[in-house]
Enzyme design. Structure first.
Site, PDB file in Angstrom:
ATOM      1  N   CYS A 258      13.721  11.460   5.502  1.00  0.00           N
ATOM      2  CA  CYS A 258      13.912  11.119   6.910  1.00  0.00           C
ATOM      3  C   CYS A 258      15.354  11.322   7.354  1.00  0.00           C
ATOM      4  O   CYS A 258      15.626  11.488   8.537  1.00  0.00           O
ATOM      5  CB  CYS A 258      13.488   9.673   7.165  1.00  0.00           C
TER       6      CYS A 258
ATOM      7  N   GLU B  67      10.330  16.642  15.066  1.00  0.00           N
ATOM      8  CA  GLU B  67      10.620  16.523  13.640  1.00  0.00           C
ATOM      9  C   GLU B  67       9.672  17.414  12.845  1.00  0.00           C
ATOM     10  O   GLU B  67       8.457  17.321  12.961  1.00  0.00           O
ATOM     11  CB  GLU B  67      10.470  15.074  13.182  1.00  0.00           C
TER      12      GLU B  67
ATOM     13  N   GLU C  49      11.140   1.785   9.699  1.00  0.00           N
ATOM     14  CA  GLU C  49      12.060   2.911   9.536  1.00  0.00           C
ATOM     15  C   GLU C  49      11.215   4.154   9.714  1.00  0.00           C
ATOM     16  O   GLU C  49      10.363   4.462   8.898  1.00  0.00           O
ATOM     17  CB  GLU C  49      12.728   2.864   8.158  1.00  0.00           C
TER      18      GLU C  49
ATOM     19  N   LYS D  25       0.851  -1.188   0.000  1.00  0.00           N
ATOM     20  CA  LYS D  25       0.000   0.000   0.000  1.00  0.00           C
ATOM     21  C   LYS D  25       0.886   1.237   0.000  1.00  0.00           C
ATOM     22  O   LYS D  25       1.532   1.548   0.999  1.00  0.00           O
ATOM     23  CB  LYS D  25      -0.927   0.051   1.214  1.00  0.00           C
TER      24      LYS D  25
END
Length: 475
Positions: free
Chosen positions: A286, A379, A252, A176
């Protein structure tokens, strides 16, 4: 966009719009997979494992991987165009990184799987009848049905980064992609269909995450493992769903990555490297740097050069969506409220053309915040970095490690001994010295703390996507 289930393309489900981040215009529609489509995809994957796909040898699977790589390469320009249309990233980035890496992922895992050794041990047990020996050897079998959930920032690269080793290890996949970036995943399904991979070995569903296709998939009792790349909060939600069935996970997740700039570094190289690590793909990677710590003797010079370079950046892409743009701009405002000095950027640019309907924000450099500030702790996932000074190695390491995240870090220094001292002490899965995002597909990739669980890359991916079985034979 279409789902691909059991070797058939279909559009079951309520469509939702696909929006260009470049100009805000609607470019197509995507079907939202209802639970019955997810169920059908998982059932097709299970049937493939019990059928022709489950009977394939390593050599046969590696041949399929190479055919898929060739198929992507044959449609290279289509993949580049789809990646650019979905993400808004510069064409050069898609053409030199994303699509070549997708091709490389399939070829690399074909090579790694084909040449992977098996371990065997002779065991001597005194007092046994016969020879008193046994032979122990290890074989690896696929986990089964693997759910692959990929993000919007590097949609093709990170999808193939998981699909390739999962298939090479003999699993069946239900993938997905992000609802924001479904196009290259759909092209991949077309390539897989063209090379006639056995039906059900690879399935693709589209849709959203929470209370939708993503949640239906990750909580499905027929799923044997989950590989996910995305934000940490989503990873936590998936882990809770996986706990009900004790499903193995490979995550991750996010990062708040530090850069340590020592006074003996080449100043210009460190500035250019930090521009890349902070602003590539407009900070939507990231691995991007959001915290920059500079040794005090060069702090003013480095800060001035970095801010000037950031102000002069022109070829940068948009945020993925209006929602994400607004989130990033809210952090820019928060930084000012927390007391930051804005050295570059800090708002949304004006182009005077169709891009003004898109979701752009300026590359932004700030300084002057305490380490407790939310802008320093959380973040942002956008084109912003905060600069702060440090005095010595011990302080630099302490500042780098003072974060709930631990994905990546960079160290800039002209002292090789210092590099070897500092790098292993940083709490991160990846530490680059005098470079950034220099990757070898054979090396481990992943983070610590809130940045993830497990490692991907090379043997590490193949280990996750397969289960070791020890066979002991008395001789």
């Amino acid at each position: 966009m279409k789902h691909y289930v059991n070797g058939v393309f279909e559009t079951t489900g309520t469509p939702f719009p696909l929006i260009s981040p470049v100009d805000g215009r609607r470019t197509g529609t995507v079907p939202e997979a209802p639970r019955e489509v997810v169920d059908a995809a998982v059932a097709a994957a299970r049937a493939a494992l019990a059928g022709p796909w489950g009977a394939t040898s390593t050599e046969e699977r590696c041949a399929w991987m190479r055919r898929i790589a060739d198929g992507i390469e044959a449609r290279f320009d289509e993949f580049v165009a789809a990646e650019v249309a979905d993400t808004g990233k510069p064409r050069e980035l898609a053409a030199t990184v994303d699509v070549p890496r997708a091709i490389g992922n399939f070829r690399a895992y074909a090579d790694l799987s084909y040449g992977r050794p098996e371990r065997a041990y002779h065991t001597r047990v005194p007092g046994w009848s016969g020879t008193g020996e046994a032979l122990n050897y290890t074989v690896r079998r696929p986990l089964g049905v693997v759910a692959v959930i990929s993000p919007w920032n590097l949609p093709l690269l990170l999808l193939t980064w998981k699909v390739a080793p999962a298939l090479a290890a003999g699993n069946a996949v239900v993938a997905k992609p992000s609802e924001e970036t479904p196009s290259t995943a759909t092209l991949l399904a077309e390539v897989i269909d063209e090379v006639r991979l056995p039906p059900g070995a690879f399935n693709l569903i589209h849709g959203h995450g929470a209370a939708a296709a993503g949640e239906f998939l990750t909580s499905h009792p027929g799923v044997d493992a989950i590989a996910f790349t995305g934000e940490s909060a989503t990873g936590s939600a998936i882990m809770r769903a996986a706990a009900d069935h004790v499903t193995p996970v490979s995550f991750e997740l996010g990062g708040k990555n530090p850069a340590l700039i020592f006074a003996d570094a080449d100043l210009d190289e460190a500035v250019e490297g930090t521009i890349r690590s902070s602003f590539t793909h407009s900070g939507q990677i990231c691995l991007c740097t959001e915290r920059v710590y500079v040794q005090r003797p060069i702090f003013d010079a480095f800060t001035a050069k970095l801010a000037e370079r950031a102000r002069n950046l022109k070829d940068y892409g948009p945020m993925i969506s209006a929602e994400h743009r607004d989130k990033v701009l809210s952090y820019f405002r928060l930084a000012v409220e927390e007391g930051a000095t804005v050295l570059a950027g800090g708002g949304a640019p004006s182009f005077g053309d169709e891009r003004d309907g898109g979701f752009y924000v300026e590359p932004t450099v700030v300084t002057g915040l305490p380490e407790s500030a939310r802008t320093v702790r959380e973040e942002v996932f956008g084109p912003i970095c905060h600069l702060a000074p440090f005095d010595d190695e011990a302080e630099a390491i302490r500042l780098a490690n003072d974060s709930p995240y631990g994905l990546a870090a960079t160290v800039w220094t002209g002292d090789l001994s210092r590099a070897h001292r500092v790098a292993p002490r940083i709490e991160a899965g990846i530490v680059w010295v005098n470079c950034w995002n220099l990757r070898d597909l054979r090396t481990p990739f992943g983070g610590v703390k809130a940045s993830g669980i497990g490692r991907e890359g090379g043997e590490y991916s193949l280990d996750f996507f397969s289960e070791p079985v020890n066979v002991c034979v008395k001789i």
